[in-house]
Structures are given as structure tokens and as C-alpha cells.
Design a protein around this motif. Structure first.
Motif, PDB file in Angstrom:
ATOM      1  N   SER A  53       0.837  -1.209   0.000  1.00  0.00           N
ATOM      2  CA  SER A  53       0.000   0.000   0.000  1.00  0.00           C
ATOM      3  C   SER A  53       0.865   1.250   0.000  1.00  0.00           C
ATOM      4  N   PHE A  54       1.935   1.249   0.793  1.00  0.00           N
ATOM      5  CA  PHE A  54       2.849   2.385   0.816  1.00  0.00           C
ATOM      6  C   PHE A  54       3.511   2.577  -0.555  1.00  0.00           C
ATOM      7  N   GLN A  55       3.848   1.468  -1.192  1.00  0.00           N
ATOM      8  CA  GLN A  55       4.462   1.559  -2.520  1.00  0.00           C
ATOM      9  C   GLN A  55       3.517   2.228  -3.509  1.00  0.00           C
ATOM     10  N   ILE A  56       2.247   1.826  -3.489  1.00  0.00           N
ATOM     11  CA  ILE A  56       1.265   2.412  -4.399  1.00  0.00           C
ATOM     12  C   ILE A  56       1.052   3.891  -4.082  1.00  0.00           C
ATOM     13  N   ILE A  80      -6.191   2.661   2.145  1.00  0.00           N
ATOM     14  CA  ILE A  80      -5.564   1.354   2.373  1.00  0.00           C
ATOM     15  C   ILE A  80      -4.244   1.510   3.123  1.00  0.00           C
ATOM     16  N   SER A  81      -3.546   2.624   2.910  1.00  0.00           N
ATOM     17  CA  SER A  81      -2.300   2.850   3.638  1.00  0.00           C
ATOM     18  C   SER A  81      -2.571   3.066   5.124  1.00  0.00           C
ATOM     19  N   VAL A  82      -3.581   3.871   5.429  1.00  0.00           N
ATOM     20  CA  VAL A  82      -3.935   4.134   6.823  1.00  0.00           C
ATOM     21  C   VAL A  82      -4.439   2.858   7.497  1.00  0.00           C
ATOM     22  N   VAL A  83      -5.335   2.143   6.809  1.00  0.00           N
ATOM     23  CA  VAL A  83      -5.937   0.937   7.392  1.00  0.00           C
ATOM     24  C   VAL A  83      -4.869  -0.112   7.690  1.00  0.00           C
ATOM     25  N   THR A  84      -3.999  -0.380   6.728  1.00  0.00           N
ATOM     26  CA  THR A  84      -3.017  -1.448   6.921  1.00  0.00           C
ATOM     27  C   THR A  84      -1.954  -1.060   7.947  1.00  0.00           C
ATOM     28  N   PHE A  85      -1.552   0.226   7.986  1.00  0.00           N
ATOM     29  CA  PHE A  85      -0.529   0.628   8.951  1.00  0.00           C
ATOM     30  C   PHE A  85      -1.070   0.559  10.381  1.00  0.00           C
ATOM     31  N   VAL A  86      -2.240   1.134  10.601  1.00  0.00           N
ATOM     32  CA  VAL A  86      -2.815   1.088  11.952  1.00  0.00           C
ATOM     33  C   VAL A  86      -3.105  -0.355  12.344  1.00  0.00           C
ATOM     34  N   SER A  87      -3.600  -1.145  11.404  1.00  0.00           N
ATOM     35  CA  SER A  87      -3.873  -2.553  11.698  1.00  0.00           C
ATOM     36  C   SER A  87      -2.588  -3.290  12.065  1.00  0.00           C
ATOM     37  N   LEU A  88      -1.508  -2.992  11.371  1.00  0.00           N
ATOM     38  CA  LEU A  88      -0.230  -3.632  11.676  1.00  0.00           C
ATOM     39  C   LEU A  88       0.213  -3.285  13.093  1.00  0.00           C
ATOM     40  N   MET A  89       0.082  -2.010  13.465  1.00  0.00           N
ATOM     41  CA  MET A  89       0.447  -1.604  14.821  1.00  0.00           C
ATOM     42  C   MET A  89      -0.408  -2.334  15.866  1.00  0.00           C
ATOM     43  N   ALA A 100      -9.033   0.370  19.455  1.00  0.00           N
ATOM     44  CA  ALA A 100      -8.171   1.231  18.635  1.00  0.00           C
ATOM     45  C   ALA A 100      -8.454   1.039  17.158  1.00  0.00           C
ATOM     46  N   LEU A 101      -8.632  -0.206  16.733  1.00  0.00           N
ATOM     47  CA  LEU A 101      -8.834  -0.483  15.314  1.00  0.00           C
ATOM     48  C   LEU A 101     -10.188   0.027  14.840  1.00  0.00           C
ATOM     49  N   ILE A 102     -11.240  -0.172  15.635  1.00  0.00           N
ATOM     50  CA  ILE A 102     -12.574   0.302  15.264  1.00  0.00           C
ATOM     51  C   ILE A 102     -12.599   1.825  15.209  1.00  0.00           C
ATOM     52  N   HIS A 103     -12.035   2.474  16.216  1.00  0.00           N
ATOM     53  CA  HIS A 103     -12.156   3.924  16.347  1.00  0.00           C
ATOM     54  C   HIS A 103     -11.182   4.689  15.457  1.00  0.00           C
ATOM     55  N   ALA A 104     -10.117   4.056  15.041  1.00  0.00           N
ATOM     56  CA  ALA A 104      -9.080   4.804  14.331  1.00  0.00           C
ATOM     57  C   ALA A 104      -9.139   4.620  12.821  1.00  0.00           C
ATOM     58  N   ALA A 105      -9.284   3.384  12.349  1.00  0.00           N
ATOM     59  CA  ALA A 105      -9.027   3.173  10.926  1.00  0.00           C
ATOM     60  C   ALA A 105     -10.037   2.300  10.204  1.00  0.00           C
ATOM     61  N   THR A 106     -10.958   1.685  10.894  1.00  0.00           N
ATOM     62  CA  THR A 106     -11.830   0.763  10.161  1.00  0.00           C
ATOM     63  C   THR A 106     -13.283   1.220  10.201  1.00  0.00           C
ATOM     64  N   HIS A 147      -8.422  14.817   7.877  1.00  0.00           N
ATOM     65  CA  HIS A 147      -8.600  14.641   9.323  1.00  0.00           C
ATOM     66  C   HIS A 147      -8.780  13.164   9.663  1.00  0.00           C
ATOM     67  N   LEU A 148      -9.431  12.420   8.792  1.00  0.00           N
ATOM     68  CA  LEU A 148      -9.546  10.971   9.001  1.00  0.00           C
ATOM     69  C   LEU A 148      -8.156  10.349   9.112  1.00  0.00           C
ATOM     70  N   MET A 149      -7.250  10.775   8.241  1.00  0.00           N
ATOM     71  CA  MET A 149      -5.899  10.212   8.229  1.00  0.00           C
ATOM     72  C   MET A 149      -5.132  10.595   9.491  1.00  0.00           C
ATOM     73  N   THR A 150      -5.091  11.884   9.815  1.00  0.00           N
ATOM     74  CA  THR A 150      -4.332  12.300  10.998  1.00  0.00           C
ATOM     75  C   THR A 150      -4.954  11.717  12.264  1.00  0.00           C
ATOM     76  N   HIS A 151      -6.282  11.722  12.326  1.00  0.00           N
ATOM     77  CA  HIS A 151      -6.985  11.195  13.497  1.00  0.00           C
ATOM     78  C   HIS A 151      -6.701   9.717  13.687  1.00  0.00           C
ATOM     79  N   ALA A 152      -6.574   8.969  12.600  1.00  0.00           N
ATOM     80  CA  ALA A 152      -6.308   7.532  12.713  1.00  0.00           C
ATOM     81  C   ALA A 152      -5.027   7.287  13.491  1.00  0.00           C
TER      82      ALA A 152
END
Length: 653
Positions: A46-49, A90-99, A261-267, A344-349
């Protein structure tokens, strides 16, 4: 590239399947390795794309991967739409999910459902990726429902707790209300546009004017497009927890902290914001729908922020913070500042995931005590959690130079510039919300990490910093929570980054009006220190400092004088009581009435038992004819023959 996209979507699903079906054989380590590797690979791809899109050498991809059905000319398929908007998501979702995956290793290490939890969170990631990469409404709805199902499983993960079962059922039922509206909106799209494909619908929408189709909904005639947009947004109100469909989100804290964290931040809660931004070509054609969205978002931002002031559970404070911040995002959508909402969705995530995981770190250290009144001075024992929490708090309150400042101030300015009905009310709500955001944020920060120690001796003796597997995600999330706004604000808000994803009419373009006053990120940061939101943020900080650190006795006097407002806030504006006693009570009363009058008296009493009694009565009369005497039967036969002859005689005559 098609294989890369498929890998991004399917690798989390593969990890979920392996950990879910074979967790008993691969063990705990195998479960977390296979899911983390899958999500980490998706994150890197996702980061590559996103990097390629940022550098301008990546085209928009809109392809159908598989057609699984056809109804006449309507194709039912699985497709992918990859553009700047979905690339950010997808970058935000996968990064926060990875954390969250990494963090879970430490947080859930002693839980008997360890493998099952990794299965669920990986499946959650897959569901969200399916949603944001869809290129048609039907696939969007499948992803929409999938995140709802997995959230139900995760909120009720500890299913032996009655409160967890109640919370996931509550989330399920409230979201069904929103999803009913969402389904009506999709049905309206199919009826009026004859297609479920985004590109086809958006192309046709360009030609709809005020003289387009209308629909009668019992309150006069509405523009069909307005009706569709409002129905779609009702779906977003459920998923993104907007007033009055917000009541499920605070109770979702019954699930383990990583999933909070996952529900409230990125999904799940960001799905509604993403959906409205994706549907901007439709929403731009209905100022009524935009005004409705703007007012709902502003009310959520202000009134839900008030509730954060009186919460004592550390996770619930952060939960109400999420509700308030979602209101800011939705208000941006209503002001046609879709890019600001996504920004704001991105920074808030990042900073919301950081705050939730930091709260989880505190909870682990406190032996799962969550009451902030039983904490204090934890900075002495947990320096990493303390400093990362400070960064997350400063980002949340909108401190200049931190990520939340750029996105939140951009939303407030966009609402100030828009002329959509309700903008003045919305602007007041959003600006006032800044003060209360700072107040409840610093209240928690001071009570947890400063002030005197209020824990018992047993808890104090075991206090120490969380292990690296917990603190590492905090550090990695703290970096974007501080710095992500510096290089992303200008291209996302005032550049052409979203030009292929978001459509805004010139007369609605509030961000274009802001761009005339934008003179670079440094000037924006310096100017932010001389604006009303900054002064309100400082006032919130000083108020929290005085009431909870310097002069705590003032707080006691203030609460005694504001007993009625405090009672209203403690009861969450009585939304839950209204739903439970009025709506649920009315439903139970109606059901009882239908059961008594409809089922017992009409169906059972008249139709079932009544027909049996009628047959029984008729049989009781008829049985007297069956005497068993031959001459009675002969007489009946003669009477019958005589009746036949008479009938034939009169017919011939």
C-alpha cells in the motif's frame, strides 16, 4: 498491478483463515506470525502504491475482476477502484492494523482466545480493504456489512461477560437502522440510474439538474437525488456513529483495547466518512443533503465532546473523543470540504490509535483498572507511555505543529467559508468544541500521569513500563501523530492530489476559498497561534490545569453548583434511556398487544381454535343422522331421490 492489488486485499484474509481454522495446530506464535506477515506485506504494498501516486506515475485503476451474476443488463461483479482516495485509505488501514497486530501480542498474551482474536482483527482488515477498494455499490455493501459482522464478534469477544454481549447486540441493532437507510439509498441508485457501477452512476449524475426525477415520501415531493443522498448518509450515520445513531460506540469499549483502537481509528467508524467522500459526485448535486450532513456533524462534534468531560473510564473518554472528532469529519463533508474530512480521518487515525493503545498500556500496568480516579503520577513509572500519550493529546487538541492542528483547523476554516445552510451554527459548534476537547483531554492526561498517586499499594508495587511489544507501536504511531501534517496538508487540501477522486462544484469549493489565504505550512502554523480556536484550546488547558492539578477544590464547588448539567451529561443526554424506555418499551408494548389480540384472540382463538370448534359443532349435529337403523337410511334415500326428480321436473318444465 492487478496481482499487487489482490495481494493487498487477500493476504489479511489468508492470515485470518490460517489462524482461525488451524490456530490449534500452529499455536499462539504461529497465529500472530501468519497474520502479522500478511498485514505487514499489505501495508508495504500500500505504501508503494501511495508513493507512486504521490509522484504522479500511477494511473487510476478501475477494473472488474470477476462477474458472479447477471440480472438482465445488470452485471454483478467484484471489482477494484484504486485512486488517490482509496490509496490513502488502504495505507492508513493497513498501517494502523499492523500496529494493532503487534500490540496485541503483548496485550492479549494470557487470553485463552488468542488465536481467535488474531483471526478476527485480520478479517476486520480484509473487510475494510474490500470496502474501500470496491468499484460498485453492491461490493461496497458487502464490505459494509462485513465490517459490521466482525465488529459484532470483536465487541463481544469476551462473550462470557453480560456487558460485552449487551454491547455487541446494541451495536448490531443500531447499525441495522443505519444500514436500512443505506440499502434504500443503493436501491434508489439502481432504480434511477439502472446501474450499480460507480463510474456509470457518477457519469449519469452529471446530467441531473433541479428538474430531475422526484419521489413522494409522504412529506411532499423530494428530489430523487436528495432522497438517495440522505438515505446513503443515514448508513454513514450508523457506521460513523453520528447523532442520534451514536449510542453503540461508547459501549464498544467492552471489547479488548486493541480492537477499540482499530474500530475507532481506521476501520468501521471511518467507513461512513469514506463513503460520503467517494460519493461526492452525487452529494454535490444536493445542497439539502449537504446541509443535513453539516448540521448533524456539528451537533455530534459539540455535544459528544461535552460527554467526555464527565467520564471516569479512561477508554470511554477516548471513545467520546472519537465521536466528537467524527463529527468534525462529517461537518467537513457537509461543507463540501471532502479532502479536509479525509485529511482529518488520516491524521486522526494515527493519534487516536496512539491514545487508545496508550490507554491499554496504562490498563495493563494497572492490572486492568480503568477508572482514572484510581490512577495518578504514572509518568514516574511509565515514561514511554507518558511521552507518547502527550504527543497524542497535543495532536488531538490541535496544538500547532502537531498533525491534528492542520486537519482540525482546516475543517473549521472550511466551514467558516462555506455558504451552505447551517454553516453559521456549525461553525459555532466546531469552534466551541475546541475548548471542550482540550478540557477533557488534559483532564485525563493530568489525572492519569500527574496529580497524586491514588492506586492501592498492591498496584503501586507492580507498576512498570509496558514491554517493547506494546511500547514499540506507541512510538511508531507517535511519529505520524506529530509530523504527518507538515508535508501532506498542502497537496491534499490545496493541490490536485484528490482531483481524480473527489468532485466539488465551484460554488461549493470552500477549500479553494481557503487556498487564497494559504501561504505555506509555516505561515499557516504561525497564524494558527493567533486564532480563536488556539485561544480556546489554551483556555481548555488552563481550565483543566486549575481544576485538576492546582485547585482541585474548585472542581468540587463547581460540580455542586452545576448539579443539573452534570446529571444530564452523566446520563448521556438520556439518549440511552429514551431508546430503552420509549422506543424499546413501545416496541415491547406493541409486540405484546399483537401477541394478545392478534395471535391469541384472532389467529389462535378465531382461526385455529375457532375453525376446530365450528367443525366440532357441525359434527355434533350431523352425527344424529347416523342412527344405524336401515329404515332411516332408506327413508333418506327416498327423500333424496324425490328431491332429484322434483329438480329435474322443474328444469324440464
Amino acid at each position: 498491478m492487478q496481482n499487487t492489488i489482490l495481494a493487498i486485499i487477500l493476504l489479511p484474509l489468508l492470515g485470518a483463515i490460517i489462524s482461525g481454522l488451524f490456530g490449534r495446530w500452529i499455536g499462539r506464535a504461529g497465529a500472530h506470525y501468519v497474520t502479522i506477515i500478511g498485514v505487514a506485506t499489505s501495508c508495504l504494498l500500500s505504501f508503494q502504491i501511495l508513493w507512486q501516486i504521490t509522484n504522479g506515475d500511477f494511473p487510476v485503476i478501475n477494473i472488474q475482476l470477476y462477474e458472479w451474476g447477471r440480472l438482465g443488463n445488470l452485471s454483478l461483479g467484484i471489482g477494484v477502484l484504486l485512486d488517490p482516495l482509496s490509496a490513502v485509505m488502504i495505507s492508513v488501514v493497513t498501517f494502523v492494523s499492523l500496529m494493532v497486530h503487534i500490540y496485541t501480542i503483548g496485550y492479549m498474551k494470557d487470553d485463552p482466545g488468542y488465536q481467535r482474536f488474531f483471526c478476527y482483527i485480520s478479517l476486520f482488515t480484509f473487510s475494510m480493504l474490500t470496502l474501500v477498494l470496491s468499484n460498485n455499490f453492491l461490493q461496497l455493501f458487502f464490505g459494509w456489512e462485513a465490517v459490521g459482522v466482525v465488529s459484532y464478534l470483536l465487541i463481544g469477544f469476551w462473550f462470557k461477560k453480560d456487558s460485552a454481549v449487551f454491547a455487541n447486540l446494541k451495536a448490531f441493532l443500531v447499525n441495522r437502522v443505519g444500514d436500512f437507510g443505506f440499502l434504500l439509498g443503493i436501491a434508489g441508485v439502481l432504480y434511477y440510474f439502472g446501474s450499480l457501477d460507480y463510474q456509470s452512476v457518477f457519469t449519469q449524475a452529471k446530467f441531473i439538474t433541479d428538474g430531475g426525477p422526484v419521489i413522494s415520501v409522504g412529506m411532499g415531493e423530494w428530489s430523487a437525488l436528495t432522497f438517495i443522498c440522505i438515505c446513503l448518509f443515514i448508513g454513514a450515520m450508523g457506521k460513523s456513529a453520528q447523532v442520534p445513531l451514536h449510542v453503540w460506540l461508547p459501549d464498544s469499549m467492552e471489547g479488548p483495547t486493541p480492537i477499540s483502537a482499530l474500530i475507532h481509528a481506521a476501520t468501521m467508524v471511518t467507513a461512513g466518512v469514506f463513503m460520503v467522500a467517494r460519493m461526492s459526485p452525487l452529494f454535490e448535486l444536493s445542497t439539502t443533503a449537504l446541509s443535513f450532513i453539516l448540521v448533524i456533524g456539528a451537533c455530534t462534534a459539540f455535544f459528544m465532546g461535552l460527554l467526555g468531560i464527565v467520564q471516569q473510564d479512561i477508554k470511554r473518554v477516548v471513545a467520546y473523543s472519537t465521536l466528537s472528532q467524527l463529527g468534525y469529519m462529517v461537518a467537513a463533508l457537509g461543507a463540501s470540504a471532502y479532502a479536509a474530512g479525509i485529511f482529518h480521518l488520516m491524521t486522526h487515525a494515527f493519534f487516536k490509535a496512539l491514545l487508545f493503545l496508550a490507554a491499554g498500556s496504562v490498563i495493563v500496568a494497572m492490572h486492568h483498572v480503568q477508572d482514572i480516579r484510581k490512577m495518578g503520577n504514572l509518568r514516574k513509572y511509565m515514561p514511554v507511555t507518558y511521552f507518547t500519550s502527550l504527543i497524542g493529546t497535543l495532536a488531538l487538541v490541535g496544538m500547532p505543529a502537531f498533525a491534528g492542528f492542520y486537519s482540525k483547523d482546516a475543517i473549521i476554516e472550511a466551514v467558516r467559508h462555506t455558504e451552505i445552510a447551517g454553516s453559521s451554527f456549525a461553525y459555532v459548534c466546531l469552534v466551541a468544541g475546541v475548548f471542550f476537547t482540550a478540557l477533557y483531554s488534559f483532564r485525563v492526561f493530568f489525572l492519569v500521569f500527574h496529580t497524586k498517586e491514588r492506586m492501592d499499594d498492591h498496584t503501586r508495587s507492580g507498576l512498570k513500563e509496558s514491554p517493547l511489544v506494546i511500547t514499540l507501536p506507541l512510538i511508531l504511531l507517535a511519529v505520524p501523530s506529530f509530523a504527518i501534517g507538515w508535508n501532506t496538508m498542502e497537496p491534499m487540501l490545496f493541490g490536485d492530489f484528490f482531483k481524480q477522486s473527489i468532485h466539488v462544484l465551484p460554488e461549493h469549493d470552500s477549500l479553494a476559498m481557503m487556498a487564497r489565504e494559504f501561504h505555506g505550512i509555516r505561515a499557516f502554523t504561525l497564524h494558527g497561534m493567533a486564532t480563536l480556536p488556539f485561544y480556546l484550546m489554551v483556555a481548555g488547558f488552563i481550565t483543566a490545569l486549575m481544576l485538576f492539578v492546582i485547585k482541585p477544590e474548585w472542581r468540587t464547588r463547581l460540580v455542586s453548583k452545576l448539579a443539573l448539567p452534570e446529571k444530564i451529561l452523566s446520563n448521556h443526554f438520556y439518549f440511552d434511556a429514551f431508546y430503552q424506555k420509549v422506543l424499546v418499551g413501545l416496541g415491547l408494548l406493541t409486540g405484546k398487544g399483537l401477541w394478545k389480540a392478534g395471535e391469541q384472540r384472532i389467529i389462535d382463538g378465531m382461526m385455529v381454535n375457532g375453525s376446530a370448534k365450528l367443525v366440532n359443532t357441525f359434527a355434533a349435529v350431523i352425527r344424529h343422522i347416523q342412527t344405524g337403523y336401515l329404515y332411516h337410511y332408506a327413508l333418506l334415500m327416498l327423500v333424496g331421490l324425490l328431491a332429484v326428480f322434483l329438480w329435474l321436473y322443474f328444469q324440464v318444465k
